[in-house]
Design a protein around this motif. Structure first.
Motif, mmCIF file in Angstrom:
data_model
loop_
_atom_site.group_PDB
_atom_site.id
_atom_site.type_symbol
_atom_site.label_atom_id
_atom_site.label_comp_id
_atom_site.label_asym_id
_atom_site.label_seq_id
_atom_site.Cartn_x
_atom_site.Cartn_y
_atom_site.Cartn_z
ATOM 1 N N PHE A 103 0.871 -1.179 0.000
ATOM 2 C CA PHE A 103 0.000 0.000 0.000
ATOM 3 C C PHE A 103 0.902 1.221 0.000
ATOM 4 O O PHE A 103 2.049 1.171 0.436
ATOM 5 N N GLU A 104 0.397 2.315 -0.518
ATOM 6 C CA GLU A 104 1.170 3.548 -0.619
ATOM 7 C C GLU A 104 0.289 4.742 -0.301
ATOM 8 O O GLU A 104 -0.917 4.704 -0.516
ATOM 9 N N PHE B 44 -3.382 4.252 -1.718
ATOM 10 C CA PHE B 44 -3.431 3.328 -2.838
ATOM 11 C C PHE B 44 -3.105 1.915 -2.387
ATOM 12 O O PHE B 44 -2.266 1.721 -1.505
ATOM 13 N N LEU B 45 -3.733 0.940 -3.032
ATOM 14 C CA LEU B 45 -3.305 -0.444 -2.959
ATOM 15 C C LEU B 45 -2.610 -0.740 -4.281
ATOM 16 O O LEU B 45 -3.096 -0.337 -5.341
ATOM 17 N N LYS C 30 0.105 -2.177 -10.620
ATOM 18 C CA LYS C 30 -1.076 -1.345 -10.874
ATOM 19 C C LYS C 30 -1.608 -0.820 -9.553
ATOM 20 O O LYS C 30 -1.776 -1.564 -8.596
ATOM 21 N N ARG C 31 -1.877 0.487 -9.509
ATOM 22 C CA ARG C 31 -2.331 1.140 -8.278
ATOM 23 C C ARG C 31 -3.830 1.389 -8.331
ATOM 24 O O ARG C 31 -4.373 1.757 -9.363
ATOM 25 N N PHE C 32 -4.471 1.187 -7.165
ATOM 26 C CA PHE C 32 -5.906 1.408 -7.027
ATOM 27 C C PHE C 32 -6.131 2.384 -5.878
ATOM 28 O O PHE C 32 -5.785 2.092 -4.742
ATOM 29 N N LYS C 33 -6.708 3.542 -6.184
ATOM 30 C CA LYS C 33 -6.967 4.534 -5.145
ATOM 31 C C LYS C 33 -8.205 4.127 -4.363
ATOM 32 O O LYS C 33 -9.275 3.926 -4.923
ATOM 33 N N ALA D 17 -5.950 0.934 9.334
ATOM 34 C CA ALA D 17 -6.537 -0.379 9.089
ATOM 35 C C ALA D 17 -5.767 -1.127 8.001
ATOM 36 O O ALA D 17 -5.480 -2.322 8.141
ATOM 37 N N VAL D 18 -5.404 -0.432 6.933
ATOM 38 C CA VAL D 18 -4.650 -1.069 5.849
ATOM 39 C C VAL D 18 -3.246 -1.419 6.325
ATOM 40 O O VAL D 18 -2.740 -2.511 6.051
ATOM 41 N N ARG D 19 -2.627 -0.526 7.063
ATOM 42 C CA ARG D 19 -1.282 -0.799 7.586
ATOM 43 C C ARG D 19 -1.307 -2.007 8.521
ATOM 44 O O ARG D 19 -0.439 -2.878 8.442
#
Length: 137
Positions: A85-86, A98-99, A105-108, A128-130
């Motif tokens: 994730f970024e 972003f994932l 490929k990045r998904f916002k 949560a993603v972290r």
């Protein structure tokens, strides 16, 4: 109205066609997104559980191995297929979460601007993603 060739009749027909096309596309998108989920019953239980993080203002729910985006349209991102994730920053004004999949490929999935009401929810989404990426096996 159609039989008597009134303009209003044609208008109703055109609006009906547009609505039918819109419904068809929404149903097609729903099937396509739900196909990403293996077992729909367990996904629904997980989505509604206390362990999922629901961020209503962002239209995002982080639940188990999935990030579910509902605004503007339904998108389900299996996080176990993502490499990382970024957080993208645009100066001091805007930031986005972003994932990124294994192909790059990045998904916002979330975005906020300085001074808006979404910053707190953005931070919760980031946490949560972290946590997911730090705890996955």
């Amino acid at each position: 109205m159609f039989a008597s060739k009134h303009t209003v009749g044609w208008l109703f027909i055109c609006v009906g066609i547009v609505l039918a096309y819109s419904l068809y596309n929404k149903k097609k998108n729903l099937k396509q997104e739900l196909s990403k989920v293996g077992n729909l019953d367990s996904f629904c239980r997980l989505y509604d559980s206390d362990y999922s993080v629901s961020l209503d203002l962002l239209g995002l729910t982080i639940c188990g191995d999935y990030a579910v985006l509902t605004i503007p349209v339904l998108k389900i991102y299996p996080m176990n297929e993502m490499a990382k994730f970024e957080v993208g920053l645009q100066g001091d004004v805007r930031k986005a979460l972003f994932l990124t999949d294994k192909d790059g490929k990045r998904f916002k999935i979330a975005e906020t601007q300085k001074g808006d009401a979404l910053q707190e929810e953005f931070d919760r989404a980031y946490e949560a993603v972290r946590d997911y990426f730090n705890n996955r096996h």
